[in-house]
Design a protein around this motif. Structure first.
Motif, PDB file in Angstrom:
ATOM      1  N   LEU A   1       0.838  -1.197   0.000  1.00 24.50           N
ATOM      2  CA  LEU A   1       0.000   0.000   0.000  1.00 24.50           C
ATOM      3  C   LEU A   1       0.877   1.252   0.000  1.00 24.50           C
ATOM      4  O   LEU A   1       1.895   1.301   0.688  1.00 24.50           O
ATOM      5  N   LYS A   2       0.448   2.275  -0.754  1.00 23.16           N
ATOM      6  CA  LYS A   2       1.202   3.521  -0.798  1.00 23.16           C
ATOM      7  C   LYS A   2       0.635   4.573   0.137  1.00 23.16           C
ATOM      8  O   LYS A   2       1.226   5.652   0.296  1.00 23.16           O
ATOM      9  N   ARG A   3      -0.522   4.309   0.705  1.00 20.83           N
ATOM     10  CA  ARG A   3      -1.141   5.229   1.654  1.00 20.83           C
ATOM     11  C   ARG A   3      -1.514   4.469   2.923  1.00 20.83           C
ATOM     12  O   ARG A   3      -1.640   3.238   2.911  1.00 20.83           O
ATOM     13  N   SER A   4      -1.726   5.229   3.976  1.00 19.63           N
ATOM     14  CA  SER A   4      -2.217   4.676   5.235  1.00 19.63           C
ATOM     15  C   SER A   4      -3.549   5.334   5.545  1.00 19.63           C
ATOM     16  O   SER A   4      -3.773   6.496   5.191  1.00 19.63           O
ATOM     17  N   ALA A   5      -4.430   4.602   6.216  1.00 23.18           N
ATOM     18  CA  ALA A   5      -5.767   5.132   6.472  1.00 23.18           C
ATOM     19  C   ALA A   5      -6.247   4.739   7.854  1.00 23.18           C
ATOM     20  O   ALA A   5      -5.865   3.697   8.402  1.00 23.18           O
ATOM     21  N   ALA A   6      -7.109   5.591   8.394  1.00 18.07           N
ATOM     22  CA  ALA A   6      -7.777   5.331   9.670  1.00 18.07           C
ATOM     23  C   ALA A   6      -9.267   5.541   9.483  1.00 18.07           C
ATOM     24  O   ALA A   6      -9.696   6.474   8.805  1.00 18.07           O
TER      25      ALA A   6
END
Length: 807
Positions: free
Chosen positions: A28-33
């Motif tokens: 993954l190139k992004r992180s999310a919450a």
């Protein structure tokens, strides 16, 4: 991209009661919450409708530690991420996505705004006016009111029948009783026992868990608070009803005391109800002329209760009773399937594909909702109970059949000797890559360019195909083409490929993004459908709020207008095509050979530069059929030079939060206020937009112009260290290690249309880092002077000089 079968997320409850799910996916190139609070509009005291939604808004207004300009929304937008929140009947959700290196700071801001909201009266009074504007728009929106009317058959005592929007009258901010209720609601529900936090990203499990622990430490600890169960959905013994409107039939089923797995059962049932394959319900209704469309959706689920909504789009003179009879007959057929084993296998395969193609944010949201990747054994039992309560019996008369398998869900074996196909014929010249063309010293540009700017070693890819036409397709033809592709588009979506076929002026664009493996086959099917004969139909589309109508019209208004034509074959015969493919592996490129040979029109690699409106003030009036005022101002760069684009991007980056703060927070002009950089048909520009219930378009424009006149002071007011930091933050957004492939593909496509070289993604951040303060001030002056021109779209007449009506 996630692996083919992403592992299930780790789930645990921390010591202070916060439930967390953690999903580590290295690619993954992004992180999310995604944070879910188990409290929503139905948990509010009856005296204060809208309180839950109001609180959601207040939480974004800054804290002592992170004021508005430094809070979560400004931080995420400033780092090229996305952020939003949503209040539903029994839940409130907060979610954001960021590059991994900035994710911990975003999570810190989320925890701080939830734990330490300021909630002072001045902020509340201003924000209440925003909700008042939203309420006015909602009350005038036909689609929203139609959705609300669906609940009219329910018990008057059920909260679904109550008012929950919130407005100036229902939110008496100055009353002590209201302030106490707001405080009580916040303290009861905004604590760890009511929350589920889901994190997804490339960070290690230990890093994600440490961030979850740090988040948890800030939030007030508490036990789970019981949410009151509502009364029965319906008072009568009958558990379903229907509503007949203009060219539509709404059938609604209500359920009580369903088992815990009913959500996955309803999702499974809706999927197969919506299938448009031959032999199914929709196909039979369409063939017999009884209905034009069908959409099944779960409307509501809580504490064992649920509502299933099935909307039928009707032709003239339709007979609702016959449609209801066919629906029940199909449900009877569906109920006879032995535990739906074949359908469950296909359904699990498509959910796995969708999960494979999901972004970090989509994965985090899915984990928060605790969705299964298929229909479990418990789900089978729940589905049988759902069908039992509907009254579906194993007695049917129609010649129904199960849908044919999705042709794109099964991966095919790689081609033997797979490799790049190189111009065997003029039709296949597009299979050369940028690198091969350069290495052989070729001067011509290939009509289908395979960009090497993105790695072909991931699961993701993108394909763009553009046709330039001698005439503009009329709306009826365009709508029919898009409608004809709907079944194919759904099959592709299920297989992890999003594709669209859109028209802007005299151009057609076929765009595909997502998993690259099915793309050649999807493209081949799409081109076949585009060349096929099909019945024409009158266009229908859902009503959009005014500002969205303007956004939809903007790309077409930026192109030159031509004569309108409804002759499909004539349009194809004179069409000239070119395209771009990014992120595709050699086997995928090789598999595209058949599809490329079937592209209608003539291959043409000669690019036409974007239309220039230098120094002009062009006004487009769009009738939005609304009493609200809406306006867009698009300000293109004066040249196509990449240094101009870099300056425009930095201006957009630095002005986004101040523009929102000034027009939305301080002046309270409306609830839809935004600015940012847009690229339309290769033209880079700054876009400003406002929708207001009471401020006229000419006055909205004056507020925007006043803001632009203050850009010089804004730039001078930024200290050197902040300027350098902001410039670096913007440049970092184009780092290939953290830039999602789909966003990178769109940038490369716009770069191609603008005539930039194939190393655009390398040149752009370098150009941004070269911008000194004087260059930025010169760009701001160019923007104010409209050296690149200004284009305005509004639902109001042209105000006169210097504006002129666009042709």
């Amino acid at each position: 991209m996630p692996a083919l079968n992403p592992p299930r997320p780790h789930t645990e409850t921390l010591a202070n009661g916060l439930r967390v799910t953690l999903r580590h996916i290295p690619d993954l190139k992004r992180s999310a919450a995604a944070l879910r609070v188990a409290a929503g509009s139905h948990d509010v005291p009856l005296a204060w409708p809208g309180l839950a939604h109001f609180l959601e808004h207040l939480l974004f207004l800054g804290t002592e530690r992170f004021p508005t300009g430094q809070g979560l929304m400004a931080y995420v937008q400033g780092h090229g991420g996305q952020v939003n929140a949503r209040t539903s009947e029994r839940t409130t959700d907060f979610f954001f996505e960021l590059p991994p290196q900035t994710f911990a700071d975003g999570l810190e801001r989320l925890s701080d705004m939830l734990a330490h909201p300021r909630m002072n009266l001045d902020d509340q009074l201003r924000e209440r006016e925003v909700l008042q504007a939203e309420f006015i728009a909602w009350s005038q929106d036909a689609t929203a009111q139609q959705q609300l009317a669906l609940f009219n058959g329910l018990s008057a005592a059920h909260p679904l029948r109550a008012f929950h929007a919130g407005n100036r009258d229902s939110l008496p901010v100055s009353q002590p009783d209201f302030q106490q209720a707001l405080k009580d609601f916040y303290q009861r529900f905004y604590q760890t026992g009511q929350m589920t936090l889901s994190l997804a990203g490339p960070q290690s499990f230990d890093e994600l868990r440490a961030m979850a622990e740090a988040f948890s430490a800030v939030i007030t600890s508490g036990e789970k608070a019981l949410q009151d169960a509502p009364v029965s959905l319906m008072e009568a013994s009958d558990k379903s009803y229907q509503q007949v409107g203009e060219r539509r039939l709404d059938v609604l089923f209500t359920f009580e005391a369903l088992p815990d797995s009913s959500s996955e059962a309803l999702a499974f049932l809706c999927h197969w109800l919506n299938a448009a394959k031959p032999g199914g319900l929709l196909a039979k209704l369409q063939d017999s002329g009884m209905a034009d469309g069908l959409k099944a959706t779960p409307l509501y689920q809580f504490a064992g209760q649920a509502m299933l909504h099935i909307e039928f789009k009707l032709p003239a003179n339709a007979t609702p009773a016959e449609i209801r009879e066919q629906l029940m007959d199909w449900l009877g057929f569906f109920a006879t399937q032995q535990d739906w084993s074949g359908l469950r296998d296909e359904y699990a395969a498509l959910l796995q594909r969708q999960q494979q193609a999901s972004s970090a944010l989509q994965l985090a949201q899915r984990d928060t909702e605790q969705l299964e990747t298929g229909l479990s054994e418990h789900g089978v039992s729940a589905l049988k109970e759902v069908l039992k309560q509907i009254g579906a019996v194993d007695n049917f008369t129609g010649q129904w059949q199960l849908p044919a398998p999705n042709p794109f869900l099964r991966a095919e074996a790689p081609l033997a000797n797979a490799g790049l196909i190189r111009g065997q014929t003029s039709a296949h010249r597009g299979l050369r890559t940028f690198a091969q063309d350069r290495s052989r010293g070729r001067r011509e540009r290939s009509p289908m360019q395979f960009s090497q700017a993105l790695s072909g070693n991931t699961d993701e890819g993108a394909i763009y195909l553009r046709w330039r036409l001698d005439a503009t397709p009329d709306s009826r033809l365009q709508w029919s083409l898009e409608n004809n592709l709907s079944t194919l588009r759904e099959d592709a979506r299920q297989a992890g490929v999003e594709f669209s076929f859109s028209a802007s002026g005299n151009e057609w664009l076929l765009k595909m993004t997502g998993l690259q493996e099915p793309m050649p086959k999807v493209l081949e099917h799409a081109l076949t459908e585009l060349n096929a004969d099909f019945p024409r139909a009158e266009p229908t589309s859902p009503a959009l709020i005014p500002i969205r109508q303007l956004l939809k019209a903007l790309p077409e208004r930026c192109l030159e207008h031509t004569a309108v034509s409804a002759d499909l074959q004539q349009l194809w015969s004179s069409a000239r095509w070119d395209g771009l493919a990014t992120g595709l592996s050699a086997p995928t490129q090789a598999a595209m050979g058949v599809a490329l040979s079937r592209i209608p029109g003539t291959a043409d690699s000669q690019l036409t530069p974007p239309t220039s409106i230098n120094a002009q003030h062009l006004w487009n009036t769009i009738d939005t059929d609304s009493s609200e005022h809406a306006l867009l101002l698009f300000c293109p760069t004066a040249t196509q030079d990449i240094s101009d684009e870099a300056c425009w991007r930095l201006l957009a980056h630095l002005s986004q939060t101040p523009f929102y703060q000034r027009l939305r927070v301080e002046l309270q002009l409306g609830y839809a206020v935004f600015s940012g950089l847009r690229q339309i048909n290769g033209q880079t520009g700054l876009l400003f937009g406002v929708q207001s219930p009471n401020v006229a378009a000419a006055d909205l424009l004056e507020h925007i112009e006043h803001f632009l006149r203050g850009l010089t002071d804004l730039i001078h007011g930024i200290d050197d260290s902040t300027y350098l930091a902001q410039r670096q933050t913007l440049a970092d957004q184009f780092n290939s290690a953290t830039l999602p492939n789909i966003q990178a593909a769109e940038l490369l496509w716009q770069a191609k249309l603008a005539g930039h070289s194939s190393d655009y993604l390398t040149q752009l951040p370098e150009a941004i880092l070269k911008i000194d303060r004087q260059a930025l001030l010169a760009a701001a002056q160019s923007l104010r002077n409209a050296e690149g021109g200004w284009r305005c779209l509004a639902n109001a007449a042209c105000p006169g000089a210097p504006w002129q009506v666009a042709k």
